[in-house]
Scaffold this motif. Structure first.
Motif, PDB file in Angstrom:
ATOM      1  N   SER A 211      14.854 -39.297   6.198  1.00 53.71           N
ATOM      2  CA  SER A 211      13.478 -38.409   5.592  1.00 53.71           C
ATOM      3  C   SER A 211      13.215 -38.808   4.824  1.00 53.71           C
ATOM      4  O   SER A 211      14.459 -37.993   3.582  1.00 53.71           O
ATOM      5  N   GLY A 212      12.374 -39.670   3.946  1.00 53.11           N
ATOM      6  CA  GLY A 212      12.508 -39.008   2.024  1.00 53.11           C
ATOM      7  C   GLY A 212      12.491 -40.138   1.631  1.00 53.11           C
ATOM      8  O   GLY A 212      12.881 -40.293   0.401  1.00 53.11           O
ATOM      9  N   ALA A 213      13.128 -41.347   2.356  1.00 53.35           N
ATOM     10  CA  ALA A 213      13.912 -42.102   0.966  1.00 53.35           C
ATOM     11  C   ALA A 213      12.498 -43.391   0.803  1.00 53.35           C
ATOM     12  O   ALA A 213      12.366 -44.181   0.191  1.00 53.35           O
ATOM     13  N   GLY A 214      11.055 -43.098   0.911  1.00 50.43           N
ATOM     14  CA  GLY A 214      10.183 -43.272   0.610  1.00 50.43           C
ATOM     15  C   GLY A 214       9.835 -44.383   2.291  1.00 50.43           C
ATOM     16  O   GLY A 214       8.839 -45.704   1.066  1.00 50.43           O
ATOM     17  N   LYS A 215       9.825 -44.485   3.193  1.00 50.11           N
ATOM     18  CA  LYS A 215       9.393 -45.750   3.761  1.00 50.11           C
ATOM     19  C   LYS A 215       8.221 -45.625   3.937  1.00 50.11           C
ATOM     20  O   LYS A 215       6.896 -46.814   3.481  1.00 50.11           O
ATOM     21  N   THR A 216       7.420 -44.605   4.088  1.00 46.11           N
ATOM     22  CA  THR A 216       5.958 -44.314   4.036  1.00 46.11           C
ATOM     23  C   THR A 216       5.109 -44.937   2.613  1.00 46.11           C
ATOM     24  O   THR A 216       4.688 -44.941   2.650  1.00 46.11           O
ATOM     25  N   THR A 217       6.446 -44.226   1.779  1.00 45.74           N
ATOM     26  CA  THR A 217       5.302 -44.812   0.473  1.00 45.74           C
ATOM     27  C   THR A 217       5.437 -46.528   0.566  1.00 45.74           C
ATOM     28  O   THR A 217       4.299 -47.049   0.000  1.00 45.74           O
TER      29      THR A 217
ATOM     30  N   PHE B 106       6.593 -39.913  -8.545  1.00 44.49           N
ATOM     31  CA  PHE B 106       6.310 -39.590  -8.056  1.00 44.49           C
ATOM     32  C   PHE B 106       6.254 -38.636  -9.208  1.00 44.49           C
ATOM     33  O   PHE B 106       7.620 -37.375  -8.888  1.00 44.49           O
TER      34      PHE B 106
HETATM   35  N1  LIG Z   1       1.246 -38.448  -2.782  1.00 45.25           N
HETATM   36  C1  LIG Z   1       2.419 -38.035  -3.142  1.00 45.25           C
HETATM   37  N2  LIG Z   1       3.175 -36.873  -4.309  1.00 45.25           N
HETATM   38  C2  LIG Z   1       4.279 -36.637  -4.745  1.00 45.25           C
HETATM   39  N3  LIG Z   1       5.414 -36.776  -3.877  1.00 45.25           N
HETATM   40  C3  LIG Z   1       5.308 -37.655  -2.811  1.00 45.25           C
HETATM   41  C4  LIG Z   1       3.949 -38.213  -2.305  1.00 45.25           C
HETATM   42  N4  LIG Z   1       3.878 -39.181  -1.460  1.00 45.25           N
HETATM   43  C5  LIG Z   1       5.034 -38.990  -1.586  1.00 45.25           C
HETATM   44  N5  LIG Z   1       5.889 -38.328  -2.053  1.00 45.25           N
HETATM   45  C6  LIG Z   1       7.654 -38.003  -1.650  1.00 45.25           C
HETATM   46  O1  LIG Z   1       8.499 -39.249  -2.084  1.00 45.25           O
HETATM   47  C7  LIG Z   1       9.727 -39.034  -1.123  1.00 45.25           C
HETATM   48  C8  LIG Z   1       9.648 -40.342  -0.161  1.00 45.25           C
HETATM   49  O2  LIG Z   1       7.828 -39.841   0.814  1.00 45.25           O
HETATM   50  P1  LIG Z   1       7.865 -41.064   2.760  1.00 45.25           P
HETATM   51  O3  LIG Z   1       6.977 -39.879   2.879  1.00 45.25           O
HETATM   52  O4  LIG Z   1       8.157 -42.390   1.954  1.00 45.25           O
HETATM   53  O5  LIG Z   1       9.682 -40.267   2.864  1.00 45.25           O
HETATM   54  P2  LIG Z   1       9.684 -41.523   3.936  1.00 45.25           P
HETATM   55  O6  LIG Z   1      10.548 -41.866   4.176  1.00 45.25           O
HETATM   56  O7  LIG Z   1       8.643 -41.807   5.082  1.00 45.25           O
HETATM   57  O8  LIG Z   1      10.113 -40.340   4.961  1.00 45.25           O
HETATM   58  P3  LIG Z   1       9.735 -39.532   6.663  1.00 45.25           P
HETATM   59  O9  LIG Z   1      10.815 -40.540   6.990  1.00 45.25           O
HETATM   60  O10 LIG Z   1      10.024 -38.403   6.266  1.00 45.25           O
HETATM   61  O11 LIG Z   1       8.462 -40.341   7.227  1.00 45.25           O
HETATM   62  C9  LIG Z   1       9.011 -37.334  -0.991  1.00 45.25           C
HETATM   63  O12 LIG Z   1      10.534 -37.042  -1.850  1.00 45.25           O
HETATM   64  C10 LIG Z   1       7.828 -37.556  -0.709  1.00 45.25           C
HETATM   65  O13 LIG Z   1       7.923 -35.732  -0.960  1.00 45.25           O
END
Ligand SMILES: Nc1ncnc2c1ncn2[C@@H]1O[C@H](COP(=O)(O)OP(=O)(O)OP(=O)(O)O)[C@@H](O)[C@H]1O
Ligand SMILES: [Mg+2]
Length: 223
Positions: free
Chosen positions: A36-42, A11
């Motif tokens: 948190s922020g590792a990219g799991k949801t992504t 991103f």
């Molecule tokens: N649409 C987007 N635009 C810009 N940055 C994004 C976008 N979606 C996610 N990110 C960034 O990508 C990184 C990973 O986000 P993600 O939501 O995948 O983390 P996560 O592992 O699911 O965290 P959590 O455990 O907090 O849910 C974060 O730094 C987030 O800010």
């Protein structure tokens, strides 16, 4: 089998997923953990084409969802999506619909099952999830655990081959967590492939048949 191969995602120049590869077979429960922020949801969103990865390949059984970062579209994408159900952290229940309407809506409108058969099938699912008395309730009238079960029921009603859960226990107390763990194990026994994205390590150790760690981009096998 879901096959994810060498996917990368940035991103605005910041790399969130780096060379991520894994397989998920039907009947197994794979947990992907990471801070948190590792990219799991992504990662989960790239598997549903809600987010496009920059490159890499994703296959669902014999179908190619994404090749070198190029996703299939239209009818082909809709067909692949039928094999996959997602239960997102926010659950995304329709607030103006009853429990039964939430579960049966896509069965009627996407799978095009006639209404009487759809209601019968969904009543059976509600019964199996212990929600038969909540059929006519609205989401706001339910507890957090009941809402979670409605979201699981809605995923199940589509008869997917795979269900992906984003933080399935975040709204649950310990006894409900145990209940959801048992429901998920039952789904895997029925041959559904389960992908769980979470940072709840206790839950991971209860349900998973395999765990992968997503940290600083790379996925590594932890057991
Ligand atoms: N649409 C987007 N635009 C810009 N940055 C994004 C976008 N979606 C996610 N990110 C960034 O990508 C990184 C990973 O986000 P993600 O939501 O995948 O983390 P996560 O592992 O699911 O965290 P959590 O455990 O907090 O849910 C974060 O730094 C987030 O800010
Ligand atoms: Mg997340």
């Amino acid at each position: 089998m879901i096959k994810v191969r060498n996917i990368n995602k940035s991103f605005k120049g910041i790399q969130v997923l780096e060379d991520v590869s894994f397989d998920l077979e039907q009947g197994e429960i794979l947990s992907i953990i990471g801070p948190s922020g590792a990219g799991k949801t992504t990662l989960l969103r790239t598997i549903n084409a809600l987010e496009k990865c920059d490159n890499g390949n994703i296959y669902i059984d014999d179908k190619c969802l994404c090749k070198d970062g190029e996703y299939i579209k239209g009818k082909e994408l809709r067909e692949i999506r039928r094999d996959l159900s997602f239960v997102f952290q926010s659950l995304n229940l329709f607030p103006h619909m009853t429990v039964m309407e939430n579960i049966s809506e896509a069965v009627i409108n996407v799978l095009e099952v006639n209404k009487a058969d759809a209601l019968k099938k969904c009543a059976e699912i509600l019964k199996n999830l212990g929600l038969e008395e909540k059929e006519n309730s609205y989401p706001y009238e339910l507890s957090g655990g009941q809402r979670q079960r409605v979201a699981i029921g809605r995923a199940l009603a589509m008869e997917p081959k795979y269900i992906c859960f984003d933080e399935p226990t975040s709204a649950l107390d310990p006894s409900l967590t145990c209940e959801v763990a048992n429901i998920i194990k039952g789904l895997a026994k029925d041959g559904i492939g389960i992908l769980i994205i979470t940072h709840d390590m206790e839950f991971v150790s209860k349900v998973s048949t395999r765990v992968l760690e997503l940290g600083s981009g790379k996925v590594k096998v932890t057991n």
